[in-house]
Scaffold this active site. Structure first.
Site, PDB file in Angstrom:
ATOM      1  N   GLU A   5       6.019   4.131   5.022  1.00  0.00           N
ATOM      2  CA  GLU A   5       5.608   3.570   3.741  1.00  0.00           C
ATOM      3  C   GLU A   5       4.229   4.144   3.419  1.00  0.00           C
ATOM      4  O   GLU A   5       3.297   4.013   4.217  1.00  0.00           O
ATOM      5  CB  GLU A   5       5.537   2.045   3.804  1.00  0.00           C
ATOM      6  CG  GLU A   5       6.879   1.375   3.962  1.00  0.00           C
ATOM      7  CD  GLU A   5       6.809  -0.139   3.808  1.00  0.00           C
ATOM      8  OE1 GLU A   5       5.774  -0.643   3.314  1.00  0.00           O
ATOM      9  OE2 GLU A   5       7.780  -0.813   4.195  1.00  0.00           O
TER      10      GLU A   5
ATOM     11  N   GLY B  45       0.394   0.973   7.001  1.00  0.00           N
ATOM     12  CA  GLY B  45       1.131  -0.271   7.106  1.00  0.00           C
ATOM     13  C   GLY B  45       1.912  -0.557   5.841  1.00  0.00           C
ATOM     14  O   GLY B  45       2.279   0.356   5.099  1.00  0.00           O
ATOM     15  N   CYS B  46       2.177  -1.811   5.581  1.00  0.00           N
ATOM     16  CA  CYS B  46       2.938  -2.216   4.395  1.00  0.00           C
ATOM     17  C   CYS B  46       2.268  -1.693   3.133  1.00  0.00           C
ATOM     18  O   CYS B  46       1.071  -1.894   2.920  1.00  0.00           O
ATOM     19  CB  CYS B  46       3.043  -3.735   4.340  1.00  0.00           C
ATOM     20  SG  CYS B  46       3.874  -4.365   2.864  1.00  0.00           S
ATOM     21  N   PHE B  47       3.046  -1.030   2.270  1.00  0.00           N
ATOM     22  CA  PHE B  47       2.434  -0.398   1.099  1.00  0.00           C
ATOM     23  C   PHE B  47       2.038  -1.377   0.004  1.00  0.00           C
ATOM     24  O   PHE B  47       1.330  -1.004  -0.924  1.00  0.00           O
ATOM     25  CB  PHE B  47       3.282   0.743   0.542  1.00  0.00           C
ATOM     26  CG  PHE B  47       4.740   0.464   0.251  1.00  0.00           C
ATOM     27  CD1 PHE B  47       5.231  -0.809   0.014  1.00  0.00           C
ATOM     28  CD2 PHE B  47       5.645   1.526   0.208  1.00  0.00           C
ATOM     29  CE1 PHE B  47       6.568  -1.037  -0.262  1.00  0.00           C
ATOM     30  CE2 PHE B  47       6.996   1.317  -0.075  1.00  0.00           C
ATOM     31  CZ  PHE B  47       7.452   0.036  -0.307  1.00  0.00           C
ATOM     32  N   TRP B  48       2.434  -2.628   0.092  1.00  0.00           N
ATOM     33  CA  TRP B  48       2.032  -3.588  -0.945  1.00  0.00           C
ATOM     34  C   TRP B  48       0.514  -3.761  -0.963  1.00  0.00           C
ATOM     35  O   TRP B  48      -0.127  -3.608  -1.998  1.00  0.00           O
ATOM     36  CB  TRP B  48       2.699  -4.932  -0.705  1.00  0.00           C
ATOM     37  CG  TRP B  48       4.179  -4.950  -0.871  1.00  0.00           C
ATOM     38  CD1 TRP B  48       4.964  -4.000  -1.464  1.00  0.00           C
ATOM     39  CD2 TRP B  48       5.068  -5.985  -0.435  1.00  0.00           C
ATOM     40  NE1 TRP B  48       6.280  -4.371  -1.420  1.00  0.00           N
ATOM     41  CE2 TRP B  48       6.374  -5.590  -0.792  1.00  0.00           C
ATOM     42  CE3 TRP B  48       4.887  -7.201   0.231  1.00  0.00           C
ATOM     43  CZ2 TRP B  48       7.491  -6.379  -0.517  1.00  0.00           C
ATOM     44  CZ3 TRP B  48       6.001  -7.989   0.513  1.00  0.00           C
ATOM     45  CH2 TRP B  48       7.284  -7.578   0.138  1.00  0.00           C
TER      46      TRP B  48
END
Length: 216
Positions: free
Chosen positions: A97, A53-56
């Site tokens: 990502e 998912g979102c890499f943050w």
């Protein structure tokens, strides 16, 4: 069905003439949290790429683990070199990502990293994670050794059985070896949630424990 980069190209989702570049994006080669380099040869350490998912939020998940030397947010598995965040989010490059995890295998085992990976997202969702929808959010493990590939593949089979018991559908995680090229994301995305503690994090697991015993 796992959506590979070849499938994305077939669907016309990757336009190599409009995206990518020949030179890397500028990179501040210092981890914002621990001061270690983001880009190096990393002698004596092991490398793996995880996409969940979102890499943050994914990057923060791994830099907090004892034995992880460095992490970096980036893009991998696409059809063009050195894409930007905007290009990846457009769906035109085919990249996921991912987080590059550099770890000391004498301190943390690959099994522990796999457990963290499986338990921290829903690997059955295909081209999305929760409210984050798009090919860039697909679940991937990109292995740098054949041993990692064997262990990751075995763990997927074990976790699939556990998910089946809990009523989930088939895992869509793509496991690749050798790992495709890793392209570092822009500086603003590196260690994003350390720089912005109240920033967005869409990570969410299934609640199903990943009970694997691979001894790796």
């Amino acid at each position: 069905m796992v959506m590979t980069i070849e499938a994305l190209k077939h669907l016309g989702r990757v336009d190599e003439s409009r995206v990518g570049r020949t030179e890397p994006l500028p990179l501040d080669n210092r981890h914002y949290v621990n001061g270690h380099p983001l880009c190096d040869s990393f002698p004596g350490l092991a490398l793996i790429q995880f996409g969940l998912g979102c890499f943050w939020g994914a990057e923060r998940l791994f830099w907090q683990l004892p034995g992880v030397f460095s992490t970096a947010a980036g893009y991998a598995g696409g059809g063009v070199p050195y894409p930007t965040y905007r290009e990846v989010c457009s769906g035109e490059t085919g990249h996921a990502e991912v987080v590059l995890v550099v770890y000391d295998h004498t301190v943390i085992s690959f099994e522990q990293l796999l457990q963290t990976f499986w338990e921290s997202h829903d690997p059955t969702q295909g081209m999305r994670q929760g409210n984050d929808i798009g090919t860039q959010y697909r679940s991937v493990i990109h292995c740098t050794t054949s041993e990692q590939y064997a262990a990751a593949s075995a763990s997927r089979e074990v976790y699939q059985q556990q998910l089946n018991t809990a009523g989930y559908t088939a895992i869509t995680t793509e496991i690749l070896h050798p790992a495709p090229p890793f392209y570092y994301a822009e500086n603003e995305h590196q260690q994003y949630l350390a720089k912005h503690p109240n920033g967005y994090c869409g990570l969410g697991g299934t609640g199903v424990t990943c009970a694997i015993r691979l001894q790796v």
